[in-house]
Write a protein that holds these residues in place. Structure first.
Motif, PDB file in Angstrom:
ATOM      1  N   ASP A  17      35.017  36.046  56.870  1.00  0.00           N
ATOM      2  CA  ASP A  17      36.314  36.156  56.216  1.00  0.00           C
ATOM      3  C   ASP A  17      36.431  37.492  55.497  1.00  0.00           C
ATOM      4  OD1 ASP A  17      35.001  35.822  53.718  1.00  0.00           O
ATOM      5  OD2 ASP A  17      35.594  33.723  53.543  1.00  0.00           O
ATOM      6  N   VAL A  18      37.670  37.842  55.187  1.00  0.00           N
ATOM      7  CA  VAL A  18      37.955  39.101  54.516  1.00  0.00           C
ATOM      8  C   VAL A  18      38.740  38.811  53.250  1.00  0.00           C
ATOM      9  CG1 VAL A  18      40.110  39.538  55.792  1.00  0.00           C
ATOM     10  CG2 VAL A  18      38.825  41.472  54.828  1.00  0.00           C
ATOM     11  N   ALA A  19      38.405  39.535  52.180  1.00  0.00           N
ATOM     12  CA  ALA A  19      39.143  39.457  50.932  1.00  0.00           C
ATOM     13  C   ALA A  19      40.088  40.647  50.871  1.00  0.00           C
ATOM     14  CB  ALA A  19      38.188  39.471  49.735  1.00  0.00           C
ATOM     15  N   ALA A  20      41.370  40.383  50.664  1.00  0.00           N
ATOM     16  CA  ALA A  20      42.370  41.444  50.704  1.00  0.00           C
ATOM     17  C   ALA A  20      43.232  41.412  49.449  1.00  0.00           C
ATOM     18  CB  ALA A  20      43.258  41.288  51.933  1.00  0.00           C
ATOM     19  N   PRO A  21      43.463  42.559  48.810  1.00  0.00           N
ATOM     20  CA  PRO A  21      44.367  42.591  47.660  1.00  0.00           C
ATOM     21  C   PRO A  21      45.754  42.054  47.997  1.00  0.00           C
ATOM     22  CG  PRO A  21      43.102  44.619  47.784  1.00  0.00           C
ATOM     23  CD  PRO A  21      42.824  43.855  49.050  1.00  0.00           C
ATOM     24  N   ASP A  22      46.239  42.324  49.205  1.00  0.00           N
ATOM     25  CA  ASP A  22      47.527  41.806  49.660  1.00  0.00           C
ATOM     26  C   ASP A  22      47.254  40.886  50.846  1.00  0.00           C
ATOM     27  OD1 ASP A  22      50.046  41.342  50.812  1.00  0.00           O
ATOM     28  OD2 ASP A  22      50.809  43.313  50.246  1.00  0.00           O
ATOM     29  N   VAL A  76      36.201  43.628  51.888  1.00  0.00           N
ATOM     30  CA  VAL A  76      35.221  43.709  52.976  1.00  0.00           C
ATOM     31  C   VAL A  76      35.237  42.413  53.767  1.00  0.00           C
ATOM     32  CG1 VAL A  76      33.667  45.312  51.772  1.00  0.00           C
ATOM     33  CG2 VAL A  76      33.355  42.838  51.496  1.00  0.00           C
ATOM     34  N   TRP A  77      34.674  42.469  54.969  1.00  0.00           N
ATOM     35  CA  TRP A  77      34.412  41.276  55.754  1.00  0.00           C
ATOM     36  C   TRP A  77      33.053  40.717  55.351  1.00  0.00           C
ATOM     37  CZ3 TRP A  77      37.213  38.257  58.884  1.00  0.00           C
ATOM     38  CH2 TRP A  77      38.463  38.743  59.286  1.00  0.00           C
ATOM     39  N   THR A  78      32.979  39.402  55.169  1.00  0.00           N
ATOM     40  CA  THR A  78      31.725  38.732  54.813  1.00  0.00           C
ATOM     41  C   THR A  78      31.275  37.854  55.962  1.00  0.00           C
ATOM     42  OG1 THR A  78      32.270  38.724  52.449  1.00  0.00           O
ATOM     43  CG2 THR A  78      30.621  37.128  53.202  1.00  0.00           C
ATOM     44  N   HIS A 205      24.656  46.531  54.477  1.00  0.00           N
ATOM     45  CA  HIS A 205      25.816  45.664  54.675  1.00  0.00           C
ATOM     46  C   HIS A 205      25.749  44.978  56.031  1.00  0.00           C
ATOM     47  CE1 HIS A 205      26.872  49.553  56.529  1.00  0.00           C
ATOM     48  NE2 HIS A 205      27.553  48.821  57.400  1.00  0.00           N
ATOM     49  N   TRP A 206      26.449  43.857  56.119  1.00  0.00           N
ATOM     50  CA  TRP A 206      26.686  43.188  57.392  1.00  0.00           C
ATOM     51  C   TRP A 206      28.010  43.693  57.958  1.00  0.00           C
ATOM     52  CZ3 TRP A 206      23.869  39.559  60.179  1.00  0.00           C
ATOM     53  CH2 TRP A 206      22.706  39.070  59.570  1.00  0.00           C
ATOM     54  N   LEU A 207      28.018  44.008  59.243  1.00  0.00           N
ATOM     55  CA  LEU A 207      29.222  44.505  59.912  1.00  0.00           C
ATOM     56  C   LEU A 207      29.670  43.488  60.956  1.00  0.00           C
ATOM     57  CD1 LEU A 207      31.216  46.891  60.425  1.00  0.00           C
ATOM     58  CD2 LEU A 207      29.577  47.722  62.148  1.00  0.00           C
ATOM     59  N   THR A 208      30.958  43.139  60.921  1.00  0.00           N
ATOM     60  CA  THR A 208      31.535  42.181  61.859  1.00  0.00           C
ATOM     61  C   THR A 208      32.166  42.915  63.034  1.00  0.00           C
ATOM     62  OG1 THR A 208      32.026  40.680  60.026  1.00  0.00           O
ATOM     63  CG2 THR A 208      33.162  40.272  62.108  1.00  0.00           C
ATOM     64  N   TYR A 209      31.823  42.497  64.251  1.00  0.00           N
ATOM     65  CA  TYR A 209      32.403  43.047  65.479  1.00  0.00           C
ATOM     66  C   TYR A 209      33.380  42.027  66.064  1.00  0.00           C
ATOM     67  CZ  TYR A 209      28.710  46.664  66.045  1.00  0.00           C
ATOM     68  OH  TYR A 209      27.858  47.734  65.890  1.00  0.00           O
ATOM     69  N   PHE A 210      34.563  42.508  66.469  1.00  0.00           N
ATOM     70  CA  PHE A 210      35.524  41.674  67.172  1.00  0.00           C
ATOM     71  C   PHE A 210      35.655  42.153  68.617  1.00  0.00           C
ATOM     72  CE2 PHE A 210      36.769  41.378  62.708  1.00  0.00           C
ATOM     73  CZ  PHE A 210      36.807  40.005  62.546  1.00  0.00           C
TER      74      PHE A 210
END
Length: 263
Positions: A17-22, A76-78, A205-210
């Motif tokens: 998941d990603v945390a976003a200000p907006d 960031v993406w977690t 860091h952990w990096l997420t690939y799509f």
């Protein structure tokens, strides 16, 4: 559409998941880039949005808001790693030199979660499933296809994940200084030293690939939607990939996997 075998084995990346200000802007961005559906969730879940791809849960988008007296989470993406005993995992994290940042907590009847960091500083989530096992689609266009630990100390990180999750680390053929992470007898991700060329302050860091079918086209759409290209599309052993951020600064990778060689 590839569906994971459930339940996820301990140590397997099971959610991102990603945390976003907006939050709404993030939902709009990922809908446009990957075709996800999703909307701001109910107040009892803090508005957390479970996004879907073809009707199956694919990833989460949440608002980056402070919890109690803590600052807002970073944009960031977690990566969340599966466990079948989150209290035991919490104890193992401390015993192995890691840090528990958010202790285990119930998420309604869905499961239990925590946030931790390994001894090199890489932050990750832990998920113990109850009603919600995690991602219902993976390795498909628009879904998570790979999770990668980039670390300042690969040996220390490997020992940590082995002690906490039973993960094994083995060198990958044909790639210098790159290692596969296995859980439950399956390759579930990779790890490498922090790549050269990153800003000197870049933490582990952990990096997420799509996954995508066309990396160049996806990167073009990301740019037009306000994202940033950190590393332009390039060919490598696993396919054609690029490193980008969304418009709010969350880094992630996209990759069009190389065709499988016939057996």
């Amino acid at each position: 559409m590839p569906e994971p075998t459930l339940p996820y084995a301990p140590g397997t990346p099971c959610w991102a998941d990603v945390a976003a200000p907006d939050q709404q802007a993030a939902l709009d961005f990922y809908r446009g880039v990957f075709g996800w559906s999703g909307q701001v969730g109910p107040a009892e879940t803090g508005g957390y949005a479970v996004c879907e791809l073809s009707g199956k849960p694919v990833a989460g988008v949440m608002a980056a808001v402070p919890m109690d007296d803590q600052p807002p989470p970073p944009t960031v993406w977690t990566t969340y790693l599966a466990t079948d005993d989150i209290e035991a995992t919490e104890a193992a994290v401390g015993d192995a030199g890691g840090t528990v940042m958010v202790p285990p907590m119930d998420v309604m009847s869905l499961g239990r979660m925590m946030i931790a960091a390994d001894p090199t500083g890489a932050v990750f989530g832990v998920w113990q499933a109850v009603d919600f096992p995690g991602a219902g689609v993976v390795n498909e266009q628009g879904a998570v296809i790979w999770c990668e630990l980039n670390t300042t100390d690969r040996q220390a990180a490997s020992e940590f994940y082995s002690r906490v999750f039973g993960m094994e680390t083995t060198a990958m053929e044909g790639v210098d200084d790159y290692y596969a992470l296995t859980a439950g007898g399956r390759t579930v991700g990779g790890t490498q030293p922090l790549p050269e060329g990153l800003p000197p302050e870049t933490p582990s860091h952990w990096l997420t690939y799509f996954a995508t079918s066309d990396t160049d086209d996806t990167v073009s759409r990301i740019s037009k939607a306000g994202g940033t290209v950190l590393q332009a599309p390039f060919d490598m052993i696993a396919g054609r990939m690029a490193l980008v951020t969304d418009p709010q600064g969350a880094p992630f990778a996209v990759i069009a996997p190389a065709p499988m060689n016939p057996s």
